[in-house]
Design a protein around this motif. Structure first.
Motif, PDB file in Angstrom:
ATOM      1  N   ARG A 183      58.162  21.783  25.008  1.00  0.00           N
ATOM      2  CA  ARG A 183      57.444  23.057  25.011  1.00  0.00           C
ATOM      3  C   ARG A 183      58.320  24.187  24.469  1.00  0.00           C
ATOM      4  O   ARG A 183      57.854  25.058  23.735  1.00  0.00           O
ATOM      5  N   ALA A 184      59.611  24.134  24.821  1.00  0.00           N
ATOM      6  CA  ALA A 184      60.497  25.212  24.370  1.00  0.00           C
ATOM      7  C   ALA A 184      61.935  24.721  24.349  1.00  0.00           C
ATOM      8  O   ALA A 184      62.289  23.771  25.048  1.00  0.00           O
ATOM      9  N   LEU A 185      62.723  25.378  23.514  1.00  0.00           N
ATOM     10  CA  LEU A 185      64.150  25.056  23.485  1.00  0.00           C
ATOM     11  C   LEU A 185      64.932  26.296  23.082  1.00  0.00           C
ATOM     12  O   LEU A 185      64.463  27.100  22.278  1.00  0.00           O
TER      13      LEU A 185
ATOM     14  N   TYR B  89      63.889  11.430  24.525  1.00  0.00           N
ATOM     15  CA  TYR B  89      62.840  12.443  24.653  1.00  0.00           C
ATOM     16  C   TYR B  89      61.769  12.202  23.598  1.00  0.00           C
ATOM     17  O   TYR B  89      61.990  11.482  22.622  1.00  0.00           O
ATOM     18  N   SER B  90      60.644  12.858  23.804  1.00  0.00           N
ATOM     19  CA  SER B  90      59.599  12.831  22.801  1.00  0.00           C
ATOM     20  C   SER B  90      59.421  14.264  22.289  1.00  0.00           C
ATOM     21  O   SER B  90      59.216  15.192  23.080  1.00  0.00           O
TER      22      SER B  90
ATOM     23  N   LEU C 171      66.273  22.408  27.145  1.00  0.00           N
ATOM     24  CA  LEU C 171      64.930  21.923  26.800  1.00  0.00           C
ATOM     25  C   LEU C 171      63.955  22.183  27.939  1.00  0.00           C
ATOM     26  O   LEU C 171      64.290  21.976  29.106  1.00  0.00           O
ATOM     27  N   ILE C 172      62.758  22.643  27.559  1.00  0.00           N
ATOM     28  CA  ILE C 172      61.669  22.802  28.529  1.00  0.00           C
ATOM     29  C   ILE C 172      60.508  21.932  28.036  1.00  0.00           C
ATOM     30  O   ILE C 172      60.210  21.914  26.837  1.00  0.00           O
ATOM     31  N   PHE C 173      59.897  21.225  28.986  1.00  0.00           N
ATOM     32  CA  PHE C 173      58.916  20.203  28.592  1.00  0.00           C
ATOM     33  C   PHE C 173      57.482  20.637  28.888  1.00  0.00           C
ATOM     34  O   PHE C 173      57.232  21.461  29.773  1.00  0.00           O
TER      35      PHE C 173
ATOM     36  N   LYS D 298      61.367  21.071  34.832  1.00  0.00           N
ATOM     37  CA  LYS D 298      61.575  21.879  33.629  1.00  0.00           C
ATOM     38  C   LYS D 298      60.264  22.104  32.872  1.00  0.00           C
ATOM     39  O   LYS D 298      60.077  21.619  31.758  1.00  0.00           O
ATOM     40  N   THR D 299      59.361  22.805  33.515  1.00  0.00           N
ATOM     41  CA  THR D 299      58.147  23.261  32.815  1.00  0.00           C
ATOM     42  C   THR D 299      58.327  24.737  32.474  1.00  0.00           C
ATOM     43  O   THR D 299      59.212  25.397  33.022  1.00  0.00           O
TER      44      THR D 299
END
Lengths: 631, 160
Positions: free
Chosen positions: B106-108, B100-101, B120-122, B136-137
């Motif tokens: 965006r959120a965890l 991952y980067s 994890l949300i990206f 997963k947005t």
């Protein structure tokens, strides 16, 4: 090799025992799961899909339905192809929604009241919710996914009064309903589904035993009233004299009813047979009529003058042949009815229709013939002499014979129909019970896809009178249309499962029997003057019994018990019985028992074997073995 | 009895959406926050934040939500930089083999007892090499899943 008849007999008995549960049952895996919950709620187990299913007589039966699989089956029965993408989507949605009730129940019971939820409750809700959410994220197509996560839906949730998972369930349920509507769209007439083509799901249950059967209430699936509460006690006290008398009276009445019913059936059959043997008194008039017909035809054909009259007979011979053919059909129908009495009478109204058609055919044929003769005779008035045309008297004779035949037939048919009607009214209660035996009444509800409850319950305590060995038949069907008489009506049985009720839970039984007591160490006790090895003695036992959920054979034939036995042997032969007590084991419906006891009068042990056969000794009436009276 | 530390609210009406006091104490406060609550940490600004944070607040107050569920929305650059090592460590701990980067996160959600990232949300899921991340947005849907994942990881022995 020497044949041993004992082994052969045992083999036959065992094969018979194995064959007992092998009856027509239909249990498609995947749609229905039957579970048993014990009265205390401590035991909860799934019944096997095949083979004997045995439950405790006081337990609760749960019928769990896989709605996704059931709706798939319903739409396939409707004619939708299994490869239809809408059907596949609906199955996915239903699968995801299968735990919606658990989620809603969890929220209502644990998170909406005054109870304080535990961490396990939160984790349970999280796990159940994520089953749906993960399924949606994985399976939902892009359009629906984008709709569910769109700004519009985010705005909707802002004003939604409830947890997010309920919001998602509502979304999914709405989409599933749209799919159902789309799948039934082809059945629509003027914007509404044609109820004669709609597929309905019905589930019901019946208690069945040797005396027949009756429907029992399945919670959520019918409007049948639950019967009175009746728990089979776990303590079977010996019957009082009054109860024994009442039981005996009941037996006598039952025997009498069975005998009378058998006699009544025999009488009916005899009556029907006598009617068949003397079938159609009109047969005499038929023979006479045909004789007159043929004789006159031959006579009239002899002279050219009377040949026109003969032509009328020839032209009507065809309809006479038809009447003859139908006469044969009616006779056969009558005989078949007699052969399958009373089912033929119960199952159909075709007998009346057959005879009605026969009567019409005879009357039409006679009217046609009479009309033809009348026309022929009227043609005579046009003759210069004004006399009737040649052959008229002969034709009149045939008309009279025909008239007599038709009148006799109509009288016979009327009599036969009247007899059937009388028998029907006599058999009406029997007919109702016969039909109620397995056919669903209108009290069993019809459900369309999307409205089917996920579970049904049968509380055995509320199904009324029952006894160990009785069976519950759980039956589920799909029906096309609501009326069995409709031309589109079709029924498909999805489930026919017999569940046997047994006394599985530990229960107490008391019973008297006769034992053969052996004071085996008589050498060390000079007070024992018994000359024989064994002494007969009455004994009374109180013992625990238990049943099996696995073996019908055990419940029906073995059924062990263990407990205490109290007897009154007289080992010193002084005429005064001593008191003995000991432990005993019973088996084979308590027919046999064995154990060890202590004679308190002579301070000596004894072993014993006993038989629970109905005879009296020492003034004590031995009870019948378990089940013997019941049969 | 330890008095819980209070954290500032972004909006007075959203009582479950917190911020940290400042970059200087951010790393330390984050540990306290995670220990005190069951947090979903949202990183940076994003579109339609008012609706999304309102919904996030609802997820923390709805029936079935753990009393300790909170949203920690970090949109101050200084704070974001200060908490990055802590959060990156939580991700590595929760997803040891995941490629991952951090910049794409965006959120965890974080499970407090283990301090491990649970979900994890990206920002842009298409940049994640894992095809399972494609949807997963940030959405209410994914925030609910993030909380569910964290709740599922709470040890049975932990007090509520």
């Amino acid at each position: 090799m020497k044949k041993n008849p004992l082994y052969a007999a045992i083999a036959v008995l065992l094969s018979f025992a194995v064959a007992i549960p092998c009856r027509a049952q239909l249990t498609p895996s995947g749609i229905f799961t039957l579970m048993e919950e014990s009265t205390s709620g401590k035991h909860m187990d799934t019944l096997p899909q095949t083979g004997p299913a045995i439950v405790d007589i006081n337990s609760i039966l749960h019928i769990k339905i896989d709605l996704a699989a059931l709706e798939d089956e319903m739409f396939r029965f409707q004619g939708i192809s299994g490869s239809d993408i809408r059907l596949q989507k609906l199955k996915e949605f239903n699968t995801l929604l299968q735990n919606q009730n658990e989620i809603l129940k969890l929220i209502n019971e644990k998170f909406s009241g005054s109870t304080t939820p535990t961490l396990a409750d939160y984790k349970e809700l999280a796990t159940q919710s994520d089953f749906i959410l993960d399924g949606l994220e994985t399976n939902l197509d892009d359009d629906l996914w984008n709709e569910l996560t769109s700004p519009a839906m985010e705005q909707q949730f802002r004003t939604f009064d409830g947890p997010y998972i309920v919001f998602v369930i509502n979304f999914l349920a709405e989409k599933a309903q749209l799919l159902r509507e789309s799948l039934t769209e082809q059945l629509n007439v003027n914007g509404e589904a044609d109820s004669s083509l709609l597929i309905y799901f019905r589930l019901g249950a019946f208690i069945k035993n040797k005396s027949g059967g009756r429907p029992v209430h399945v919670e959520n699936f019918d409007d049948i009233s639950p019967d009175s509460y009746s728990e089979i006690s776990s303590f079977s006290a010996p019957l009082s004299d009054a109860e024994k008398k009442a039981l005996n009276d009941t037996r006598l009445i039952n025997d009498s009813i069975q005998t009378n019913t058998g006699a009544a059936t025999f009488s009916f059959k005899k009556l029907i047979k006598s009617r068949v043997d003397n079938l159609f008194p009109s047969d005499t008039s038929r023979v006479k009529f045909k004789t007159v017909y043929r004789t006159k035809l031959a006579d009239l054909n002899r002279s050219n003058a009377t040949k026109p009259a003969a032509r009328i007979l020839v032209e009507n011979e065809l309809s006479l042949t038809r009447v003859d053919q139908f006469y044969t059909v009616a006779t056969q129908t009558y005989q078949q009815f007699a052969g399958s009495f009373p089912q033929a009478l119960i199952n159909g109204d075709s007998l009346d229709q057959t005879f009605d058609r026969f009567s019409k055919l005879v009357n039409d044929a006679f009217s046609q013939f009479k009309g033809d003769v009348s026309l022929y005779e009227q043609s005579g008035s046009r003759l210069s002499s004004g006399e009737p045309p040649p052959g008229s008297p002969d034709l009149d004779e045939v008309v009279n014979a025909y008239d007599s035949y038709a009148a006799s037939i109509n009288q016979d048919i009327s009599g036969i129909k009247s007899l059937f009607s009388d028998i029907r009214s006599i058999l009406d209660p029997f007919r109702k019970s016969y039909l109620a035996n397995e056919d669903f009444s209108d009290q069993v509800l019809r459900f369309t896809a999307g409205s089917i409850p996920p579970t049904g319950l049968i509380e055995l305590k509320y199904i009324g009178e029952r006894k160990a060995g009785d069976e519950i038949l759980v039956k589920a069907v799909l029906e096309r249309g609501k009326k069995a008489g409709n031309r589109n009506f079709e029924q498909k049985t999805l489930l026919r499962r017999y569940v046997t009720m047994a006394r599985v839970a530990v229960h107490v039984k008391m019973s008297g029997s006769v034992i053969l007591a052996n004071p085996y160490n008589r050498a060390s006790n000079p007070a024992i003057t018994l000359q024989n090895k064994f002494q007969f003695s009455p004994t009374y036992g109180i013992f625990l019994k238990w049943g099996s959920r696995k073996s019908k054979f055990y419940n029906d034939f073995v059924a062990f018990g263990a407990g205490l036995g109290f007897s009154s042997p007289d080992f010193n032969l002084d005429g005064t019985p001593e008191f003995g007590a000991g432990v005993m084991l019973t088996g084979f419906r308590d027919l046999l028992n064995a154990g060890w006891g202590w004679n308190f009068g002579l301070d000596t042990p004894y072993s014993f074997i006993g038989f629970n056969i109905p005879f009296s000794i020492g003034g004590i009436q031995s009870a019948s073995p378990e089940g013997f009276l019941e049969d | 009895m330890t008095v819980p530390k209070s954290f500032p609210l972004h909006f007075p009406t959203l009582t479950r959406v917190n911020n940290l006091d400042g970059a200087a104490t951010a790393a330390e406060d984050l540990k306290i926050y995670i220990n005190q609550y069951l947090p979903l940490v949202i990183l940076g600004d994003f579109p339609d934040s008012e609706t999304m944070l309102t919904n996030a607040d609802l997820l923390c107050t709805q029936a079935g939500a753990l009393p300790t569920q909170r949203i920690l929305w970090l949109n101050d650059e200084g704070i974001l930089a200060a908490v990055m090592p802590e959060l990156d460590a939580a991700i590595k701990s929760g997803f040891p083999n995941k490629v991952y980067s951090y910049d794409n996160i965006r959120a965890l959600s974080i499970e407090p007892a283990s301090m491990k990232a649970a979900y994890l949300i990206f920002k842009d899921p298409s940049l994640s090499p894992d095809p399972k991340d494609i949807r997963k947005t940030l959405s209410t849907f994914q925030m609910q899943r993030a909380f569910n994942a964290a709740i599922a990881l709470i040890p049975d022995t932990r007090d509520l």
